[in-house]
Design a protein around this motif. Structure first.
Motif, PDB file in Angstrom:
ATOM      1  N   THR A   1       4.391   1.137   8.632  1.00  0.00           N
ATOM      2  CA  THR A   1       4.644   2.096   9.796  1.00  0.00           C
ATOM      3  C   THR A   1       5.640   2.668   9.647  1.00  0.00           C
ATOM      4  N   THR A   2       5.525   4.772  10.377  1.00  0.00           N
ATOM      5  CA  THR A   2       7.197   4.659   9.909  1.00  0.00           C
ATOM      6  C   THR A   2       7.525   4.664  11.435  1.00  0.00           C
ATOM      7  N   ASP A   3       8.939   4.986  11.522  1.00  0.00           N
ATOM      8  CA  ASP A   3       9.391   4.659  12.954  1.00  0.00           C
ATOM      9  C   ASP A   3       8.583   4.803  14.294  1.00  0.00           C
ATOM     10  N   GLN A   4       8.186   6.749  14.265  1.00  0.00           N
ATOM     11  CA  GLN A   4       7.570   6.569  14.563  1.00  0.00           C
ATOM     12  C   GLN A   4       6.110   6.273  14.916  1.00  0.00           C
ATOM     13  N   ALA A   5       5.350   5.871  14.519  1.00  0.00           N
ATOM     14  CA  ALA A   5       4.421   5.587  14.835  1.00  0.00           C
ATOM     15  C   ALA A   5       3.812   5.036  15.985  1.00  0.00           C
ATOM     16  N   MET A   6       5.006   4.451  16.528  1.00  0.00           N
ATOM     17  CA  MET A   6       4.042   3.254  17.923  1.00  0.00           C
ATOM     18  C   MET A   6       4.939   3.526  19.063  1.00  0.00           C
ATOM     19  N   THR A   7       6.325   4.930  19.315  1.00  0.00           N
ATOM     20  CA  THR A   7       7.027   4.936  19.647  1.00  0.00           C
ATOM     21  C   THR A   7       6.169   5.982  20.592  1.00  0.00           C
ATOM     22  N   LYS A   8       7.357   5.823  21.589  1.00  0.00           N
ATOM     23  CA  LYS A   8       6.730   7.060  23.055  1.00  0.00           C
ATOM     24  C   LYS A   8       6.568   7.865  23.356  1.00  0.00           C
ATOM     25  N   ASP A   9       7.639   8.232  21.556  1.00  0.00           N
ATOM     26  CA  ASP A   9       8.119  10.022  21.726  1.00  0.00           C
ATOM     27  C   ASP A   9       7.336  10.373  20.335  1.00  0.00           C
ATOM     28  N   SER A  10       6.460   9.426  20.090  1.00  0.00           N
ATOM     29  CA  SER A  10       5.954   9.698  18.687  1.00  0.00           C
ATOM     30  C   SER A  10       5.099  11.591  18.661  1.00  0.00           C
ATOM     31  N   PRO A  11       5.081  12.718  18.128  1.00  0.00           N
ATOM     32  CA  PRO A  11       5.262  13.670  18.170  1.00  0.00           C
ATOM     33  C   PRO A  11       3.818  14.009  18.256  1.00  0.00           C
ATOM     34  N   SER A  12       2.698  13.083  17.824  1.00  0.00           N
ATOM     35  CA  SER A  12       1.326  13.397  17.172  1.00  0.00           C
ATOM     36  C   SER A  12       0.464  11.733  16.987  1.00  0.00           C
ATOM     37  N   VAL A  13      -0.599  12.378  16.994  1.00  0.00           N
ATOM     38  CA  VAL A  13      -1.436  10.449  16.847  1.00  0.00           C
ATOM     39  C   VAL A  13      -2.406  11.305  16.561  1.00  0.00           C
ATOM     40  N   ASP A  14      -3.073  10.124  15.327  1.00  0.00           N
ATOM     41  CA  ASP A  14      -4.013  10.117  14.772  1.00  0.00           C
ATOM     42  C   ASP A  14      -5.804  10.489  15.013  1.00  0.00           C
ATOM     43  N   ALA A  15      -5.918  11.403  15.681  1.00  0.00           N
ATOM     44  CA  ALA A  15      -7.281  11.341  15.762  1.00  0.00           C
ATOM     45  C   ALA A  15      -8.669  10.784  15.548  1.00  0.00           C
ATOM     46  N   SER A  16      -8.754  10.074  14.826  1.00  0.00           N
ATOM     47  CA  SER A  16     -10.152   9.207  14.760  1.00  0.00           C
ATOM     48  C   SER A  16      -9.267   7.260  14.362  1.00  0.00           C
ATOM     49  N   SER A  17      -7.692   7.724  15.527  1.00  0.00           N
ATOM     50  CA  SER A  17      -7.542   6.109  15.464  1.00  0.00           C
ATOM     51  C   SER A  17      -7.947   5.700  16.972  1.00  0.00           C
ATOM     52  N   THR A  18      -7.987   4.666  16.842  1.00  0.00           N
ATOM     53  CA  THR A  18      -8.115   4.099  18.472  1.00  0.00           C
ATOM     54  C   THR A  18      -7.155   3.398  19.027  1.00  0.00           C
ATOM     55  N   THR A  19      -6.875   3.562  20.400  1.00  0.00           N
ATOM     56  CA  THR A  19      -6.093   2.256  21.455  1.00  0.00           C
ATOM     57  C   THR A  19      -6.383   1.275  21.945  1.00  0.00           C
ATOM     58  N   TYR A  20      -5.575   0.432  22.403  1.00  0.00           N
ATOM     59  CA  TYR A  20      -5.811  -0.888  22.956  1.00  0.00           C
ATOM     60  C   TYR A  20      -5.070  -1.161  23.920  1.00  0.00           C
ATOM     61  N   VAL A  21      -5.494  -1.332  24.910  1.00  0.00           N
ATOM     62  CA  VAL A  21      -4.206  -1.884  25.778  1.00  0.00           C
ATOM     63  C   VAL A  21      -4.251  -2.885  26.031  1.00  0.00           C
ATOM     64  N   VAL A  22      -2.870  -3.689  25.675  1.00  0.00           N
ATOM     65  CA  VAL A  22      -3.256  -4.970  26.101  1.00  0.00           C
ATOM     66  C   VAL A  22      -3.023  -5.389  27.460  1.00  0.00           C
ATOM     67  N   SER A  23      -3.283  -6.172  27.660  1.00  0.00           N
ATOM     68  CA  SER A  23      -3.724  -7.427  28.737  1.00  0.00           C
ATOM     69  C   SER A  23      -3.318  -8.668  29.692  1.00  0.00           C
ATOM     70  N   GLU A  24      -2.719  -7.963  30.294  1.00  0.00           N
ATOM     71  CA  GLU A  24      -2.075  -9.436  30.650  1.00  0.00           C
ATOM     72  C   GLU A  24      -2.416 -10.152  31.396  1.00  0.00           C
ATOM     73  N   GLN A  25      -3.546 -10.217  32.164  1.00  0.00           N
ATOM     74  CA  GLN A  25      -4.422 -11.224  31.978  1.00  0.00           C
ATOM     75  C   GLN A  25      -4.873 -12.005  31.433  1.00  0.00           C
ATOM     76  N   LYS A  26      -5.211 -11.666  30.100  1.00  0.00           N
ATOM     77  CA  LYS A  26      -5.836 -12.137  29.440  1.00  0.00           C
ATOM     78  C   LYS A  26      -5.387 -12.680  28.147  1.00  0.00           C
ATOM     79  N   SER A  27      -4.122 -11.932  27.785  1.00  0.00           N
ATOM     80  CA  SER A  27      -3.549 -12.816  26.998  1.00  0.00           C
ATOM     81  C   SER A  27      -2.209 -13.645  27.578  1.00  0.00           C
TER      82      SER A  27
END
Length: 232
Positions: A29-55
């Motif tokens: 992955t590039t340094d910007q792939a998952m940083t908060k200031d990443s300028p773009s997001v692959d439209a075909s990707s899926t974002t999963y949000v970590v669940s504190e309660q289930k982790s």
């Protein structure tokens, strides 16, 4: 000719392999792939949000030294874990973080789950003392470095079995650690679980010791994790 429909679990496995395919050949992955200031997001990707309660993430701390019998092995449970996992054909990775102050010392359920080395009950005074020592400047220095972060760099293998290279930052030191994990995707839930070791000295941390080292904390820590994340 009509082909039979694939069972649900097989479909999920095929989807998971397809989504993670850029990593399966060892792509980085590039340094910007998952940083908060990443300028773009692959439209075909899926974002999963970590669940504190289930982790759950537990750090096993072992005693050493000639007086080890007079001490305790400890379980530090990560509280307030947060982060995101992005899965896609062009861009995949994850960012995780947790506050040092949120570490829970010797939770009863966590100790029971950790096995017989942690079967004994730890008095509250010892738990408080361990927390105090953990936050000392020469250990985690929670006052000046309140967060620990983990960011993916590379993945190899074939799902569900994967090998990650993870940038781990503790205080002002970052090290790459290889982390084996079992990764599955079932509907909208992504789960990653596994275990890895970490050396405190790799991060400039001096394992706590008393009585000239007759009672001390082992340099090597064992991290058990089960991360659950939900698709946005």
């Amino acid at each position: 000719m009509k082909f039979p429909r694939a069972p649900r679990h097989a479909t999920n496995a095929i989807a998971a392999i397809a989504l993670f395919s850029p990593w399966l050949v060892g792509a980085t992955t590039t340094d910007q792939a998952m940083t908060k200031d990443s300028p773009s997001v692959d439209a075909s990707s899926t974002t999963y949000v970590v669940s504190e309660q289930k982790s759950s993430v537990n750090i096993l701390v072992y005693r050493a030294g000639a007086l080890a019998l007079f001490g305790h092995d400890h379980v530090m449970t990560v509280g307030a874990l947060s982060g995101k996992v992005r899965v896609g054909p062009a861009q995949s990775g994850f960012d995780l973080s947790f506050p040092v102050a949120g570490l829970i010392i010797d939770d009863a359920a966590a100790r029971k789950a950790a096995g017989r080395d942690f079967a004994s009950e730890v008095p509250q005074a010892d738990r408080d003392g361990t927390r105090h020592n953990m936050l000392l400047p020469e250990v985690l220095d929670g006052e000046h470095y309140p967060q620990i972060t983990l960011r993916s760099a590379q993945m190899s293998g074939t799902l569900p079995d994967a090998q990650f290279v993870v940038h781990v930052q503790i205080k002002d030191v970052t090290r790459d650690i290889r982390v084996p994990a079992t990764v599955t995707i079932d509907g909208k839930e992504l789960t990653a679980k596994g275990q890895f070791d970490i050396l405190q000295s790799d991060f400039g941390i001096k394992p706590f010791k008393v009585a000239l080292g007759a009672l001390e904390v082992r340099d090597r820590l064992v991290v058990n994790f089960r991360i659950s994340a939900q698709a946005q």
